[in-house]
Design a protein around this motif. Structure first.
Motif, PDB file in Angstrom:
ATOM      1  N   LEU A   1      -2.295   5.614   7.549  1.00 27.88           N
ATOM      2  CA  LEU A   1      -2.965   5.525   6.246  1.00 27.88           C
ATOM      3  C   LEU A   1      -4.451   5.827   6.355  1.00 27.88           C
ATOM      4  O   LEU A   1      -5.155   5.243   7.192  1.00 27.88           O
ATOM      5  CB  LEU A   1      -2.830   4.097   5.702  1.00 27.88           C
ATOM      6  CG  LEU A   1      -1.703   3.709   4.754  1.00 27.88           C
ATOM      7  CD1 LEU A   1      -1.860   2.249   4.375  1.00 27.88           C
ATOM      8  CD2 LEU A   1      -1.721   4.573   3.508  1.00 27.88           C
ATOM      9  N   ASP A   2      -4.937   6.702   5.492  1.00 24.61           N
ATOM     10  CA  ASP A   2      -6.383   6.874   5.350  1.00 24.61           C
ATOM     11  C   ASP A   2      -6.910   5.726   4.485  1.00 24.61           C
ATOM     12  O   ASP A   2      -6.144   5.082   3.762  1.00 24.61           O
ATOM     13  CB  ASP A   2      -6.681   8.219   4.694  1.00 24.61           C
ATOM     14  CG  ASP A   2      -8.159   8.596   4.768  1.00 24.61           C
ATOM     15  OD1 ASP A   2      -8.908   7.925   5.524  1.00 24.61           O
ATOM     16  OD2 ASP A   2      -8.548   9.551   4.089  1.00 24.61           O
ATOM     17  N   ILE A   3      -8.193   5.452   4.564  1.00 28.68           N
ATOM     18  CA  ILE A   3      -8.768   4.376   3.747  1.00 28.68           C
ATOM     19  C   ILE A   3      -9.311   4.908   2.435  1.00 28.68           C
ATOM     20  O   ILE A   3      -9.028   4.378   1.362  1.00 28.68           O
ATOM     21  CB  ILE A   3      -9.875   3.633   4.523  1.00 28.68           C
ATOM     22  CG1 ILE A   3      -9.246   2.741   5.598  1.00 28.68           C
ATOM     23  CG2 ILE A   3     -10.718   2.769   3.570  1.00 28.68           C
ATOM     24  CD1 ILE A   3     -10.232   1.895   6.365  1.00 28.68           C
ATOM     25  N   ARG A   4     -10.090   5.973   2.490  1.00 25.45           N
ATOM     26  CA  ARG A   4     -10.694   6.533   1.283  1.00 25.45           C
ATOM     27  C   ARG A   4      -9.725   7.508   0.640  1.00 25.45           C
ATOM     28  O   ARG A   4      -9.595   8.654   1.064  1.00 25.45           O
ATOM     29  CB  ARG A   4     -12.003   7.247   1.647  1.00 25.45           C
ATOM     30  CG  ARG A   4     -12.984   6.386   2.432  1.00 25.45           C
ATOM     31  CD  ARG A   4     -13.702   5.403   1.524  1.00 25.45           C
ATOM     32  NE  ARG A   4     -14.721   4.677   2.269  1.00 25.45           N
ATOM     33  CZ  ARG A   4     -14.576   3.453   2.749  1.00 25.45           C
ATOM     34  NH1 ARG A   4     -13.448   2.808   2.542  1.00 25.45           N
ATOM     35  NH2 ARG A   4     -15.549   2.860   3.428  1.00 25.45           N
TER      36      ARG A   4
ATOM     37  N   ILE B   1       1.628  -0.531  10.135  1.00 24.68           N
ATOM     38  CA  ILE B   1       0.629   0.338   9.520  1.00 24.68           C
ATOM     39  C   ILE B   1      -0.563   0.555  10.442  1.00 24.68           C
ATOM     40  O   ILE B   1      -1.111  -0.392  11.013  1.00 24.68           O
ATOM     41  CB  ILE B   1       0.160  -0.237   8.177  1.00 24.68           C
ATOM     42  CG1 ILE B   1       1.349  -0.272   7.200  1.00 24.68           C
ATOM     43  CG2 ILE B   1      -0.988   0.575   7.593  1.00 24.68           C
ATOM     44  CD1 ILE B   1       1.050  -0.890   5.862  1.00 24.68           C
ATOM     45  N   ILE B   2      -0.946   1.819  10.582  1.00 22.60           N
ATOM     46  CA  ILE B   2      -2.140   2.197  11.332  1.00 22.60           C
ATOM     47  C   ILE B   2      -3.112   2.853  10.359  1.00 22.60           C
ATOM     48  O   ILE B   2      -2.769   3.832   9.688  1.00 22.60           O
ATOM     49  CB  ILE B   2      -1.817   3.194  12.457  1.00 22.60           C
ATOM     50  CG1 ILE B   2      -0.825   2.592  13.451  1.00 22.60           C
ATOM     51  CG2 ILE B   2      -3.091   3.621  13.184  1.00 22.60           C
ATOM     52  CD1 ILE B   2      -0.335   3.588  14.502  1.00 22.60           C
TER      53      ILE B   2
ATOM     54  N   GLY C   1      -2.803  -6.592   6.810  1.00 21.97           N
ATOM     55  CA  GLY C   1      -1.563  -6.430   7.560  1.00 21.97           C
ATOM     56  C   GLY C   1      -1.480  -5.228   8.471  1.00 21.97           C
ATOM     57  O   GLY C   1      -0.421  -4.959   9.045  1.00 21.97           O
ATOM     58  N   ALA C   2      -2.591  -4.483   8.628  1.00 20.63           N
ATOM     59  CA  ALA C   2      -2.573  -3.321   9.518  1.00 20.63           C
ATOM     60  C   ALA C   2      -2.418  -3.761  10.974  1.00 20.63           C
ATOM     61  O   ALA C   2      -2.985  -4.755  11.395  1.00 20.63           O
ATOM     62  CB  ALA C   2      -3.854  -2.505   9.356  1.00 20.63           C
TER      63      ALA C   2
END
Length: 231
Positions: free
Chosen positions: A68-71, A93-94, A112-113
């Motif tokens: 997953l990207d953050i932005r 999740i990474i 939860g990452a």
């Protein structure tokens, strides 16, 4: 006979780790898909360009690991992380991002990452992270590990003198200290001269006693409650 042995070996092969990529940069996403697809034991099962689409795709594809990207538009990676964990609790999740902000790292862990990697990581590092978190462990970029420890320290509450109801054994505390140093199960087993399965049992017991969901959350809790002495 040889054919039967070969067939049995093929039948016993481990299932590939199913990976979902969620990133709004299509070029980066497609490139990563191509690179991961040639890695042994990894299968990319889908791509999404925003957090909403990523959450929906995760719910239908049930991946083992989500990058997953953050932005991102529509729903940030942090928000998507929470939503995906609710929809598919088994998914690991990474966060794979350019953000080296401590706040993003902390929120990712709270959401939860199981991993946090910067986008300047090599494909080998990303593939290894996928394998590590799929195995139930946690992994973050080395450069972020120092920041995580700093965040732990800032969370420490000097006024707390005791931890009511918390009873970790000496061995569990030993394991927790080594987890805090970034060691994986194999390294901890070697350090303490015990088996990897024993380490896994200790980690599971620690999480149950602390009522937490990940190794990183356990370390954060332990530092906040002054159970660990970090340099």
């Amino acid at each position: 006979m040889a054919e039967q042995i070969a067939d049995a070996a093929a039948g016993g092969a481990a299932e590939p780790i199913r990976v979902l990529l969620v990133d709004d940069q299509e070029l980066f996403r497609r490139g990563l898909t191509m690179l991961l697809s040639v890695e042994d034991g990894i299968e990319v099962v889908g791509e999404a360009g925003d957090g909403v689409e990523g959450t929906s795709l995760a719910a239908s594809a049930a991946p083992d690991v989500v990058l997953l990207d953050i932005r991102m538009p529509k729903r940030t990676g942090i928000e998507a992380c929470r939503a995906i964990k609710e929809a598919v609790p088994s998914a690991k999740i990474i966060m794979l991002t350019v953000s080296d902000e401590e706040a993003d790292l902390y929120e990712a862990v709270k959401s939860g990452a199981s991993g946090y990697l910067l986008k300047d990581s090599s494909i080998e590092e990303v593939a290894q992270a996928v394998r590590v978190v799929a195995d139930g462990q946690s992994l973050i970029s080395p450069s972020m590990a120092v920041k995580l420890i700093d965040e732990f320290k800032q969370m420490s509450r000097p006024e707390r003198e005791h931890v009511p109801g918390l009873r970790l054994t000496e061995r569990e505390l030993e394991v927790l200290r080594l987890v805090a140093k970034g060691m994986n199960n194999r390294e901890i087993a070697k350090e303490l001269f015990i088996s990897e399965n024993t380490v896994k049992n200790h980690v599971r017991n620690i999480l149950e006693k602390l009522q937490l969901h990940s190794r990183m959350e356990a370390v954060m809790y332990a530092v906040r409650e002054k159970l660990l002495d970090l340099p």
